[in-house]
Scaffold this motif. Structure first.
Motif, PDB file in Angstrom:
ATOM      1  N   ASP A   1     -13.015   1.950 -50.760  1.00  0.00           N
ATOM      2  CA  ASP A   1     -13.042   0.562 -50.812  1.00  0.00           C
ATOM      3  C   ASP A   1     -14.182  -0.165 -51.721  1.00  0.00           C
ATOM      4  O   ASP A   1     -15.401   0.306 -51.319  1.00  0.00           O
ATOM      5  N   GLU A   2     -13.950  -1.107 -52.486  1.00  0.00           N
ATOM      6  CA  GLU A   2     -15.068  -1.549 -53.483  1.00  0.00           C
ATOM      7  C   GLU A   2     -16.058  -2.565 -52.482  1.00  0.00           C
ATOM      8  O   GLU A   2     -17.347  -2.636 -52.997  1.00  0.00           O
ATOM      9  N   GLN A   3     -15.446  -2.999 -51.491  1.00  0.00           N
ATOM     10  CA  GLN A   3     -16.412  -3.698 -50.678  1.00  0.00           C
ATOM     11  C   GLN A   3     -17.310  -2.983 -50.022  1.00  0.00           C
ATOM     12  O   GLN A   3     -18.611  -3.387 -49.932  1.00  0.00           O
ATOM     13  N   ILE A   4     -16.674  -1.716 -49.502  1.00  0.00           N
ATOM     14  CA  ILE A   4     -17.909  -0.854 -48.760  1.00  0.00           C
ATOM     15  C   ILE A   4     -18.824  -0.260 -49.736  1.00  0.00           C
ATOM     16  O   ILE A   4     -19.873   0.134 -49.491  1.00  0.00           O
ATOM     17  N   THR A   5     -18.524   0.155 -50.985  1.00  0.00           N
ATOM     18  CA  THR A   5     -19.147   0.762 -52.120  1.00  0.00           C
ATOM     19  C   THR A   5     -20.221  -0.428 -52.733  1.00  0.00           C
ATOM     20  O   THR A   5     -21.393  -0.067 -52.749  1.00  0.00           O
ATOM     21  N   ALA A   6     -19.809  -1.742 -52.647  1.00  0.00           N
ATOM     22  CA  ALA A   6     -20.863  -2.649 -52.936  1.00  0.00           C
ATOM     23  C   ALA A   6     -21.960  -2.903 -52.096  1.00  0.00           C
ATOM     24  O   ALA A   6     -23.112  -3.056 -52.449  1.00  0.00           O
ATOM     25  N   TRP A   7     -21.685  -2.651 -50.740  1.00  0.00           N
ATOM     26  CA  TRP A   7     -22.567  -3.071 -49.787  1.00  0.00           C
ATOM     27  C   TRP A   7     -23.165  -1.925 -48.815  1.00  0.00           C
ATOM     28  O   TRP A   7     -24.101  -2.280 -48.113  1.00  0.00           O
ATOM     29  N   THR A   8     -22.859  -0.908 -49.037  1.00  0.00           N
ATOM     30  CA  THR A   8     -23.321   0.400 -48.470  1.00  0.00           C
ATOM     31  C   THR A   8     -24.147   1.252 -49.462  1.00  0.00           C
ATOM     32  O   THR A   8     -23.966   1.190 -50.525  1.00  0.00           O
ATOM     33  N   THR A   9     -24.588   2.446 -48.676  1.00  0.00           N
ATOM     34  CA  THR A   9     -25.303   3.396 -49.517  1.00  0.00           C
ATOM     35  C   THR A   9     -24.367   4.664 -49.901  1.00  0.00           C
ATOM     36  O   THR A   9     -24.889   5.725 -50.226  1.00  0.00           O
ATOM     37  N   ALA A  10     -23.190   4.428 -49.373  1.00  0.00           N
ATOM     38  CA  ALA A  10     -22.262   5.385 -49.343  1.00  0.00           C
ATOM     39  C   ALA A  10     -22.100   6.189 -50.820  1.00  0.00           C
ATOM     40  O   ALA A  10     -21.889   5.407 -51.680  1.00  0.00           O
ATOM     41  N   PRO A  11     -21.751   7.368 -51.052  1.00  0.00           N
ATOM     42  CA  PRO A  11     -21.755   8.017 -52.455  1.00  0.00           C
ATOM     43  C   PRO A  11     -20.572   7.310 -52.923  1.00  0.00           C
ATOM     44  O   PRO A  11     -19.435   6.972 -52.293  1.00  0.00           O
ATOM     45  N   HIS A  12     -20.259   7.143 -54.299  1.00  0.00           N
ATOM     46  CA  HIS A  12     -19.123   6.676 -55.095  1.00  0.00           C
ATOM     47  C   HIS A  12     -18.970   7.549 -56.330  1.00  0.00           C
ATOM     48  O   HIS A  12     -19.981   7.657 -57.169  1.00  0.00           O
ATOM     49  N   PRO A  13     -17.743   8.177 -56.442  1.00  0.00           N
ATOM     50  CA  PRO A  13     -16.807   8.017 -55.542  1.00  0.00           C
ATOM     51  C   PRO A  13     -16.861   8.763 -54.346  1.00  0.00           C
ATOM     52  O   PRO A  13     -17.706   9.913 -54.598  1.00  0.00           O
ATOM     53  N   TYR A  14     -16.113   8.502 -53.260  1.00  0.00           N
ATOM     54  CA  TYR A  14     -16.192   9.238 -51.905  1.00  0.00           C
ATOM     55  C   TYR A  14     -15.288  10.174 -51.686  1.00  0.00           C
ATOM     56  O   TYR A  14     -13.960  10.005 -51.913  1.00  0.00           O
ATOM     57  N   THR A  15     -15.639  11.155 -51.783  1.00  0.00           N
ATOM     58  CA  THR A  15     -14.678  12.543 -52.006  1.00  0.00           C
ATOM     59  C   THR A  15     -14.205  12.830 -50.728  1.00  0.00           C
ATOM     60  O   THR A  15     -14.855  12.718 -49.285  1.00  0.00           O
ATOM     61  N   THR A  16     -13.092  13.891 -50.600  1.00  0.00           N
ATOM     62  CA  THR A  16     -12.839  14.541 -49.322  1.00  0.00           C
ATOM     63  C   THR A  16     -14.070  15.351 -48.786  1.00  0.00           C
ATOM     64  O   THR A  16     -14.359  15.531 -47.638  1.00  0.00           O
ATOM     65  N   ALA A  17     -14.709  16.064 -49.692  1.00  0.00           N
ATOM     66  CA  ALA A  17     -15.963  16.698 -49.379  1.00  0.00           C
ATOM     67  C   ALA A  17     -16.854  16.030 -48.584  1.00  0.00           C
ATOM     68  O   ALA A  17     -17.477  16.253 -47.695  1.00  0.00           O
ATOM     69  N   HIS A  18     -17.179  14.708 -49.171  1.00  0.00           N
ATOM     70  CA  HIS A  18     -18.086  13.956 -48.390  1.00  0.00           C
ATOM     71  C   HIS A  18     -17.780  13.532 -46.850  1.00  0.00           C
ATOM     72  O   HIS A  18     -18.499  13.509 -46.073  1.00  0.00           O
ATOM     73  N   ALA A  19     -16.271  13.295 -46.680  1.00  0.00           N
ATOM     74  CA  ALA A  19     -15.723  13.052 -45.592  1.00  0.00           C
ATOM     75  C   ALA A  19     -15.921  14.055 -44.757  1.00  0.00           C
ATOM     76  O   ALA A  19     -16.243  13.967 -43.334  1.00  0.00           O
ATOM     77  N   GLU A  20     -15.507  15.088 -45.168  1.00  0.00           N
ATOM     78  CA  GLU A  20     -15.497  16.335 -44.370  1.00  0.00           C
ATOM     79  C   GLU A  20     -17.109  16.691 -43.758  1.00  0.00           C
ATOM     80  O   GLU A  20     -17.328  17.126 -42.700  1.00  0.00           O
ATOM     81  N   SER A  21     -18.009  16.445 -44.846  1.00  0.00           N
ATOM     82  CA  SER A  21     -19.392  16.622 -44.212  1.00  0.00           C
ATOM     83  C   SER A  21     -19.791  15.459 -43.138  1.00  0.00           C
ATOM     84  O   SER A  21     -20.586  15.868 -42.195  1.00  0.00           O
ATOM     85  N   TRP A  22     -19.425  14.160 -43.363  1.00  0.00           N
ATOM     86  CA  TRP A  22     -19.657  13.312 -42.228  1.00  0.00           C
ATOM     87  C   TRP A  22     -19.102  13.591 -40.878  1.00  0.00           C
ATOM     88  O   TRP A  22     -19.660  13.383 -39.965  1.00  0.00           O
ATOM     89  N   VAL A  23     -17.730  14.036 -40.902  1.00  0.00           N
ATOM     90  CA  VAL A  23     -17.022  14.163 -39.650  1.00  0.00           C
ATOM     91  C   VAL A  23     -17.640  15.465 -38.960  1.00  0.00           C
ATOM     92  O   VAL A  23     -17.856  15.351 -37.839  1.00  0.00           O
ATOM     93  N   ARG A  24     -17.858  16.610 -39.620  1.00  0.00           N
ATOM     94  CA  ARG A  24     -18.188  17.900 -38.967  1.00  0.00           C
ATOM     95  C   ARG A  24     -19.595  17.991 -38.804  1.00  0.00           C
ATOM     96  O   ARG A  24     -20.143  18.471 -37.852  1.00  0.00           O
ATOM     97  N   ASP A  25     -20.475  17.338 -39.655  1.00  0.00           N
ATOM     98  CA  ASP A  25     -21.810  17.440 -39.529  1.00  0.00           C
ATOM     99  C   ASP A  25     -22.828  16.211 -39.196  1.00  0.00           C
ATOM    100  O   ASP A  25     -23.535  16.113 -38.073  1.00  0.00           O
TER     101      ASP A  25
END
Length: 211
Positions: free
Chosen positions: A34-58
């Motif tokens: 989401d653009e608002q989350i991209t704007a105000w956080t340090t989350a990678p962009h684009p945020y990929t499924t691999a990023h989410a898997e790393s977050w949830v699992r590790d």
């Protein structure tokens, strides 16, 4: 002295705050793009499924087991739909102080979920974990996040000048970093006394997993 948070689920009438699960990966990936989350956080962009898997699992589990804080998925009680995330980080176990972070999915905004989940987390932190201070930091231009802080009863303590790099859209559709101030807010146990201390209106409860 305890230096890790327990593996916990926190519930209100409308929400369940719980550890992330594999089933959250698709919705979490969509939310974090989401653009608002991209704007105000340090989350990678684009945020990929691999990023989410790393977050949830590790990364999310390591936040708790490493003693830095805790990361919880915010889900609707009735539908079990992911509607956001709330976390604690930069925890100081000696002073019993920590910093809260929160994001809301674009499909769940306007429902008061961020305020409700943050208040439930604060209640658990102060009453169940014996903490004395919860700190929030909001970018100067992030009015939605500032409104959440205000609704929880947090007190604005001051401004950290040029302490954050937000992201703004460029003419070519990309993103560029822009320095901005951070507003520092705090919640103390006494700030939740009275109306907001009575979490009966939210049906607050917590359940600690036994390992």
């Amino acid at each position: 002295m305890t230096t890790t948070f327990p593996d916990v689920s926190i519930s209100t009438d409308r929400l369940v705050l719980r550890p992330f699960e594999e089933a959250d990966i698709p919705a979490y990936t969509e939310m974090m793009n989401d653009e608002q989350i991209t704007a105000w956080t340090t989350a990678p962009h684009p945020y990929t499924t691999a990023h989410a898997e790393s977050w949830v699992r590790d990364l999310a589990p390591a936040e708790r087991t490493g003693g830095g804080g805790i990361a919880l998925a915010v889900t609707e009680f009735l539908t079990q739909r992911l509607v956001g995330a709330v976390g604690l980080r930069n925890t100081d176990w000696r002073t019993r102080a920590t910093e809260a972070t929160y994001v809301t999915a674009p499909w769940a905004r306007g429902e008061g979920y961020a305020t409700e989940s943050l208040l439930a987390t604060a209640k658990w932190l102060f009453h169940d974990q014996g903490f004395e201070r919860l700190e929030l930091r909001t970018a100067a231009g992030n009015t939605a996040s500032q409104q959440v802080a205000q609704k929880t009863g947090a007190i604005s303590e001051g401004v950290l000048r040029s302490a954050w790099i937000a992201r703004t859209r460029t003419d070519d559709g990309g993103w560029a970093g822009t320095r901005t101030d951070l507003i520092v807010w705090s919640l103390l146990p006494e700030d939740l006394e009275g109306g907001t201390d009575d979490m009966a209106e939210f049906g607050y409860a917590s359940f600690t997993e036994l390992n």
